[in-house]
Scaffold this motif. Sequence first.
Motif, short mmCIF file in Angstrom:
data_model
loop_
_atom_site.label_atom_id
_atom_site.label_comp_id
_atom_site.label_asym_id
_atom_site.label_seq_id
_atom_site.Cartn_x
_atom_site.Cartn_y
_atom_site.Cartn_z
N TYR A 135 31.02 22.27 17.92
CA TYR A 135 30.18 23.09 18.79
C TYR A 135 29.84 22.30 20.04
O TYR A 135 29.68 21.08 19.98
N THR A 136 29.72 22.98 21.16
CA THR A 136 29.31 22.30 22.38
C THR A 136 27.82 21.95 22.29
O THR A 136 27.09 22.55 21.49
N THR A 137 27.38 21.03 23.10
CA THR A 137 25.95 20.70 23.12
C THR A 137 25.14 21.91 23.56
O THR A 137 24.03 22.11 23.09
N ARG A 138 25.71 22.72 24.41
CA ARG A 138 25.03 23.95 24.84
C ARG A 138 24.83 24.90 23.66
O ARG A 138 23.76 25.47 23.48
N SER A 139 25.87 25.06 22.84
CA SER A 139 25.75 25.91 21.65
C SER A 139 24.72 25.35 20.69
O SER A 139 23.93 26.09 20.10
N ARG B 252 22.16 23.57 21.42
CA ARG B 252 20.83 23.84 21.98
C ARG B 252 20.42 25.29 21.72
O ARG B 252 19.24 25.59 21.49
N SER B 253 21.38 26.19 21.74
CA SER B 253 21.09 27.60 21.41
C SER B 253 20.67 27.72 19.94
O SER B 253 19.76 28.48 19.61
N LYS C 169 17.18 26.58 19.72
CA LYS C 169 16.27 27.58 20.27
C LYS C 169 16.03 28.74 19.30
O LYS C 169 14.91 29.22 19.16
#
Length: 142
Positions: free
Chosen positions: A14-18, A20-21, A24
């Motif tokens: 998973y990307t770091t953006r994913s 973080r989602s 959240k």
Amino acid sequence: MEYNINQLAMITGYTTRSLRSFIKDGSLNGEKIDGVWMFTEEDISAFLNAPVVRMGLSSKQQSLVYDFLADTDKKVNRICVVLDFPVSDEEAREVMEFFSQEINNRCHDCAFKYLKEGKISRFVLSGVEDEVSALMSAYYSR
């Protein structure tokens, strides 16, 4: 041991953006220390066992192997290794920790994915032949 978000991204695909989602929406628990997300082994275990995450991880593992097989224009020797270990969760964490640390320390062109499938812990390693071979040698000589 604790893992940062970049290490977790490497392990899961998973990307770091994913990730973080996932933080959240509450699917992934962790703690921000000095501005860096850190995750305990318990945080990661709970995350990896969530049904929606397991489906995504399975797809990412399969895509790593598929992408390896589909690439017919390789410029250097590359290998892809799938390791299925019938080990306890604690032993699986040790293997995951070993490969994530070693990849960070010695690999420039390696990919690593982990997924727990029932009683089997599956690890997929892919990359330049020399680097993956060195990883495997280091693992089995420890």
